[in-house]
Write an enzyme that holds these catalytic residues in place. Structure first.
Site, PDB file in Angstrom:
ATOM      1  N   ASP A 348       0.861  -1.184   0.000  1.00 24.28           N
ATOM      2  CA  ASP A 348       0.000   0.000   0.000  1.00 24.28           C
ATOM      3  C   ASP A 348       0.897   1.234   0.000  1.00 24.28           C
ATOM      4  OD1 ASP A 348      -1.744   2.122   0.918  1.00 24.28           O
ATOM      5  OD2 ASP A 348      -3.095   0.600   1.704  1.00 24.28           O
ATOM      6  N   ARG A 350      -0.572   4.534  -0.132  1.00 25.97           N
ATOM      7  CA  ARG A 350      -1.500   5.682  -0.074  1.00 25.97           C
ATOM      8  C   ARG A 350      -1.058   6.746   0.921  1.00 25.97           C
ATOM      9  NH1 ARG A 350      -7.079   2.534   0.517  1.00 25.97           N
ATOM     10  NH2 ARG A 350      -5.688   0.996   1.430  1.00 25.97           N
TER      11      ARG A 350
END
Ligand SMILES: [Zn+2]
Length: 436
Positions: A348, A350
């Protein structure tokens, strides 16, 4: 080839490439990487100053390098399309926008967080107000552009219309019009990064951040590593859209409830209804929660980030889908995160550490109903000083069968659930469809 410049231009023709013909006459190129020569000569920005005139206008336009005081330029990734328009001769590079009637549809702020250099580091809180607060400077010829725009819209989504038909959503004539139109205020937000603040959020030095940004974009912005005095960077990435449901004044009123869904883009599900994940069902559920809270006298917010495929992009995402569905034993919840990590090297990217800024821009200090199960989003918001009263998981009946793999894997990894999180053994039993 003909060589109008009388130079060794012919050497530019490489084997396998078509001949380029005569070199075009070029405009003088201004290199921006040296402070004592030209470019980026604008007044420095005092990030976090509550007075926009003291803080200073952020000038990131390319029409006049002498006034620039930021690295990068406007419109995020769309700056590249603007370059294509200039290259193909359909856009005058010196075009100045006419901002008549473009001011925000509703006032937002200022809020105390706007004057805190640590609360907001990834957007310009004055971004919607530049036409107002810098009116005199624009009149003097400074090319200052908004990085936030605020407008109104009516939304018609099939699921919401169905919820009206089933009586779950009431038509009140104001928030939900007769016929099911949802009335919203929406804001588009471009990223504006204060590099020392972004580095601090990520727990790295400003130098490390600057070198990584420079090197990992193929050296796209030399000023990152040559102009340490310039602290503001407009990165070529997607931005944020804010949807406000109900009375915007309720967002900051402690006596009125607020529902919030922070949603990261998933084009396949959000737009096309792909059933491998819960993104659109959860987004629609978030909207329903926003409507219910607004109809109780509060407000609702959908914060939509352009962070496709956990900000790894759609190509990576589709490669991972194939790897998941073709692995031994088929698509399984117990191998969900491992397949992403195999392809991308990381699960991830983000970086929810920057996410709370937009809520601080809106003046949010408390969220009554947080429509998300993500522990990363929850922790980032709480760490930034926003109180979360209640977390709202996606209702079980909204999870498509093929999306069980994702939701169960996430629950086991620490996502919020109001039930018992699945064990490794449970996960091994949760399987998805093959590549049919
Ligand atoms: Zn999705």
């Amino acid at each position: 080839m003909s060589d109008g410049n009388g130079s060794a231009a012919g050497n530019l023709t490489q084997p396998g490439l078509p001949e380029t013909g005569a070199l075009p006459k070029r405009r003088h190129i201004v290199l921006t990487s040296h402070s004592n020569r030209s470019g980026l000569k604008g007044n420095p920005v005092q990030w976090g100053h509550g007075d926009p005139l003291q803080r200073g206008a952020i000038v990131a336009t390319v029409t006049d390098p002498n006034h620039r005081n930021a690295i990068g330029t406007h419109s995020g990734s769309y700056a590249v399309y603007r370059a294509l328009a200039v290259a193909s001769g359909v856009l005058d590079p010196d075009h100045r926008p006419d901002f008549t009637n473009t001011s925000p549809a509703i006032p937002i702020g200022p809020h105390p967080s706007w004057a805190d250099p640590e609360k907001i580091v990834s957007l310009d809180p004055f971004g919607a107000l530049v036409g107002d607060v810098y009116r005199d400077k624009i009149a003097e010829g400074l090319d200052i552009r908004p990085t936030i725009a605020v407008t109104r819209a009516h939304i018609q989504m099939p699921e919401l219309l169905e919820a009206v038909r089933q009586g779950r959503i009431k038509e009140d004539g104001e928030i939900v019009k007769p016929g099911g139109d949802l009335v919203v205020t929406k804001a588009a937000v471009e990223p504006v990064w204060y590099l020392p603040g972004v580095a601090q959020r990520l727990g790295v030095s400003e130098d490390e951040l600057r070198y990584a940004l420079f090197e990992q974009t193929g050296g796209m912005f030399p000023e990152l590593v040559t102009r340490f005095d310039v602290k503001v960077f407009l990165p070529p990435i997607g931005g944020i859209t804010v949807y406000i449901v109900g009375d915007p004044d309720a967002i900051t009123d402690p006596a009125r409830p607020l529902a919030v869904r922070v949603h990261d883009e998933c084009n396949g599900s959000d737009v096309f209804g792909s059933d491998i994940c819960t993104c659109r069902p959860y987004l629609v559920h978030g909207l329903e929660e926003c409507i219910a809270t607004a109809q109780q006298g509060g407000a609702g917010l959908i914060i939509y980030f352009r962070k496709e495929g956990r900000a790894l992009g759609e190509v990576t995402k589709f490669l991972v889908y194939n790897a998941r569905k073709r692995q031994e034993g088929g698509d399984r919840a117990d191998a969900y995160f491992a397949r992403t990590e195999c392809v991308a090297g990381v699960q991830d990217v983000r970086f929810q550490e920057l996410m709370p800024d937009v809520l601080h821009w809106l003046g949010v200090t408390r969220i009554d109903r947080f429509v998300s199960m993500s522990d990363m989003k929850y922790n980032a918001l709480v760490r930034s000083g926003i109180e979360i009263v209640e977390r709202v998981p996606i209702p079980d009946d909204l999870v498509p069968p093929d999306a069980r793999v994702e939701i169960e894997a996430k629950k086991a990894a620490g996502y919020y659930t109001d039930k018992v999180a699945p064990t490794e053994e449970d996960l091994a039993q949760v399987k998805g469809r093959g590549l049919e």
